[in-house]
Design an enzyme around this catalytic site. Structure first.
Site, PDB file in Angstrom:
ATOM      1  N   ASP A  67       5.119  -2.161   8.125  1.00  0.00           N
ATOM      2  CA  ASP A  67       5.662  -1.924   6.710  1.00  0.00           C
ATOM      3  C   ASP A  67       4.571  -1.816   5.826  1.00  0.00           C
ATOM      4  O   ASP A  67       3.035  -2.154   6.092  1.00  0.00           O
ATOM      5  CB  ASP A  67       6.066  -3.166   6.170  1.00  0.00           C
ATOM      6  N   TYR A  69       1.980  -2.636   2.463  1.00  0.00           N
ATOM      7  CA  TYR A  69       1.788  -3.719   1.828  1.00  0.00           C
ATOM      8  C   TYR A  69       2.649  -3.719   0.617  1.00  0.00           C
ATOM      9  O   TYR A  69       2.934  -2.473   0.129  1.00  0.00           O
ATOM     10  CB  TYR A  69       0.317  -3.928   1.441  1.00  0.00           C
ATOM     11  N   PHE A  80      -2.658  -0.814   7.694  1.00  0.00           N
ATOM     12  CA  PHE A  80      -3.675  -1.839   7.672  1.00  0.00           C
ATOM     13  C   PHE A  80      -4.816  -1.866   6.632  1.00  0.00           C
ATOM     14  O   PHE A  80      -5.479  -2.747   6.261  1.00  0.00           O
ATOM     15  CB  PHE A  80      -4.376  -2.262   8.852  1.00  0.00           C
ATOM     16  N   HIS A 189      -0.301  -8.928  17.884  1.00  0.00           N
ATOM     17  CA  HIS A 189      -0.646  -8.393  16.454  1.00  0.00           C
ATOM     18  C   HIS A 189      -1.903  -9.170  15.810  1.00  0.00           C
ATOM     19  O   HIS A 189      -2.061 -10.297  16.126  1.00  0.00           O
ATOM     20  CB  HIS A 189       0.594  -8.497  15.492  1.00  0.00           C
TER      21      HIS A 189
END
Length: 225
Positions: A67, A69, A80, A189
């Site tokens: 997703d 931020y 990221f 992750h």
């Protein structure tokens, strides 16, 4: 969606996808949300930033996020990544720590990964938008149909790419990739919630070794200025 910028090679590669009814519905949904005064991240001009920054034929590595931020000022259309001046998120801090351990580069003081994108690191989120302060709010509007098509297209029409799949969500995309044509790297992750399981994956050195074997230039992971 009128503000969209997307680099020409992707327009050609994804022409059929953009013409699908579900994609038109997705675009209409976003227009409606905006007309109702809802705040959507990233801003319209950055929704396709990953595509704009890394042309189709220049992709070497795919780093798949989930997703964007959802807090103000963070999402910039690259998985990221956050703009310079914004606090580095915990997951990215762990990526940087692994980079430092793996390839010895200094830990960056900012979270802007644009320099990677310019070298062929395709920073793709599975969902390209999210409503402000509502994580996962756009998971079911059609973005995954779109980004799955993107991954499939890269797998079919390119060869010798590196796919970095971090966490269970990303690892489920493995079936979209032809393993005989590409290098698939899987890890936990980098989120602190994974309890440090990402540590020691050495994906950055493995990716560069593979690219070199393929006759491609390795990525300079150094983001220090």
């Amino acid at each position: 969606m009128s503000e969209i910028k997307i680099e020409a090679s992707w327009k050609i590669a994804l022409q059929d996808t953009f013409e699908q009814d579900w994609f038109q519905n997705l675009a209409q949904f976003l227009r409606q949300e905006k007309s109702q005064g809802k705040t959507i991240y990233p801003p319209g001009s950055l929704i396709f930033n990953a595509f704009h920054a890394t042309p189709f034929q220049e992709v070497k590595i795919v780093i798949l996020g989930q997703d964007p931020y959802h807090n103000p000022g963070e999402a910039m259309g690259l998985s990221f990544s956050v703009p310079k001046g914004v606090r580095i998120p915990p997951s990215l801090q762990n990526v940087y720590q692994e980079l430092h351990t793996d390839v010895g580069i200094p830990i960056p003081k900012h979270g802007d990964l644009s320099a990677w994108a310019k070298q062929g690191v395709f920073l793709l989120n599975a969902m390209l938008t999210v409503e402000k302060n509502k994580p996962g709010s756009h998971q079911k509007i059609g973005w995954q149909l779109f980004t799955d098509a993107v991954i499939r297209k890269l797998s079919e029409e390119r060869s010798g790419l590196v796919f970095m799949l971090w966490g269970n969500f990303a690892r489920k995309k493995r079936d979209l990739i032809q393993p005989d044509k590409h290098l698939i790297l899987e890890a936990a992750h980098p989120s602190p919630l994974a309890g440090g399981a990402f540590k020691g994956c050495r994906h950055f050195s493995k990716a560069n070794a593979y690219l070199t074997q393929q006759g491609k230039s390795p990525v300079d992971w150094n983001l220090s200025e």
